[in-house]
Enzyme design. Structure first.
Site, PDB file in Angstrom:
ATOM      1  CE  LYS B 176      -3.871   2.521   1.507  1.00 35.32           C
ATOM      2  NZ  LYS B 176      -5.036   2.723   2.350  1.00 35.32           N
ATOM      3  CE  LYS B 244      -1.180   8.882   7.960  1.00 40.58           C
ATOM      4  NZ  LYS B 244      -0.953   7.431   7.869  1.00 40.58           N
TER       5      LYS B 244
END
Lengths: 299, 299
Positions: B176, B244
């Site tokens: 991911k 992030k």
């Protein structure tokens, strides 16, 4: 230009051959000329007339398509050389000059101005899709220049692929440059993501499969990504060409006072590959360069 | 795990709701638990049993799916907190713990070891596709961990989307992360190519249309590219989240002694956007950052 009006075709290379063939097969009267006549004569069996010189191919044609090797070669055909007047002087008033070679943006803009000064219409309409695209009529055609001429030429372009008008003369070449920038940067991006995945213990090939169909997916991930993992660097598109295009893009950006940070970084990767003598590898070889810079084996 | 064996589902947020609903509609006996019970009760009309606590949802289930907000929240549910033993202690021997939240790779690897020590199987299986993917069962599921468990869970995963096993525990999260790296870098790439095209006088929207279907094409070009040209920076994925994820990727790379040059550069762009208070804009706002750095208007 009415449908099925005569087309002059100049430059019968691998791609030009298929493009001229498809036009003849679609019913256009085509006159073809090539510097090496022998390459053109194979078109005769498709009903193409082989012209004596470039001017001969241009006479009486509603559109003249130029598909030669590069910018200087297109200038020579258009403006003439010693002993040859060039097609510009031979074209009928109101006819359209269509340069489908990949040429510099400034070359296209200058050709567009010269055509206008001579009462002609002009399009720079470089293509992507390679030999298969030319053969099957599935090329992408990026056209800059006279919008009316672009509309009138739809019957011609539709035989060769999908065409889009993107702006004034020169912007067809610019769109192709944007294409090349995206391709080069995306290959580098895919290399970084797959190296991260591999280093963390994932199977990079399975990661490519996992990302299929999502936002991260692209032809570059599926094609260039899979081949880099497999250690296959057979071209396809060569590093030397990718460097040339990326350099042109960065120089053009600088001419507009623009910095394109990622594109500049990717240029460095291709500079390095070419310096190492790897210019003939596929542009997916940034995988090797990324591994080399990180002190990893490069297969 | 036999097909249609009981599933415990923990974390009924926007996506978890649809995932649990689809499982119930597909005939799985589902027990759901959510920290805020009210969010879970809407599942009752689909035949879902609302559990009293996380342990209650886990008991008797062949698979326990955890879909909470982040790594610490998943640890709390799995290992327990004050007054709650956690699902690990409550699960049947041989059952499979499936964490579908997006969590750090190290968190997933530690959970995988703890599960094994307790005689359980483990998968970290984060998803992409957002609410529409959860609702329609078209999510991309990237799974790391026990391969047998992954095979056995195909009836469960296939209700929610397309699943791929990519390696040991933690590599689902890693895949991911690779996804996010490709997305962020490709947005920056598209921004650079479109700014070049626009500065040279091409219509960037027409360029996007021209490149459709070719090697430069991608969902990012068609979706994020078109929206950046239109000045639409409504999220979608927010810059703060992209920062992030990109930061996590770069830190993970550094932990493996890897430099990912383009990813690091893209991280800087998102750092700058967040510093400017633009963290809530869509991640396609690197278009604004690129223009700002080049002294151009930012709409």
């Amino acid at each position: 230009m009415a449908e099925k009006s005569a087309v002059g075709f100049i430059g019968i290379g691998i791609m030009g051959f298929h493009m001229a063939r498809r036009l003849a097969e679609a019913g256009f009267p085509v006159s073809a000329w090539n510097r090496t006549r022998k390459k053109a004569t194979a078109l005769e069996r498709f009903g193409v007339r082989i012209a004596d010189d470039a001017s001969d191919a241009a006479k009486g044609a509603g559109a003249i398509i130029v598909m030669v090797s590069d910018g200087p070669a297109s200038d020579a055909v258009i403006f003439g050389t010693e002993g040859d007047d060039g097609v510009l002087a031979a074209m009928d008033d109101g006819a359209t000059l269509v340069v489908m070679s990949s040429i510099p943006m400034a070359t296209a803009a200058a050709q567009g101005r010269a055509a206008k000064d001579n009462g002609l219409r002009y399009l720079d309409a470089p293509v992507s899709g390679g030999e298969p695209g030319a053969r099957d009529g599935t090329m992408t055609i990026m056209a800059g220049g006279d919008q009316d001429a672009f509309q009138d030429l739809q019957p011609v372009f539709s035989v060769m692929g999908r065409s889009t008008h993107v702006g004034p003369a020169g912007t067809g070449s610019l769109a192709k440059l944007a294409n090349q920038v995206i391709v080069g940067n995306t290959i580098q991006t895919v290399a970084e993501a797959l190296l991260l995945a591999q280093s963390g213990g994932a199977d990079p090939d399975a990661v490519i499969t996992a990302l299929q169909g999502g936002f991260a997916d692209s032809p570059i991930l599926q094609n260039h990504g899979r081949r880099m993992i497999a250690g296959n660097f057979e071209p396809g598109g060569r590093c030397a060409i990718q460097l040339k295009d990326t350099r042109t893009a960065v120089e053009l950006a600088h001419a507009h006072d623009l910095e394109l940070p990622v594109t500049s970084l990717v240029q460095q990767a291709y500079e390095s590959l070419v310096e190492q003598g790897r210019g003939d590898l596929d542009h997916n070889a940034v995988w090797l360069e990324l591994r080399r810079r990180n002190g990893l084996e490069t297969d």
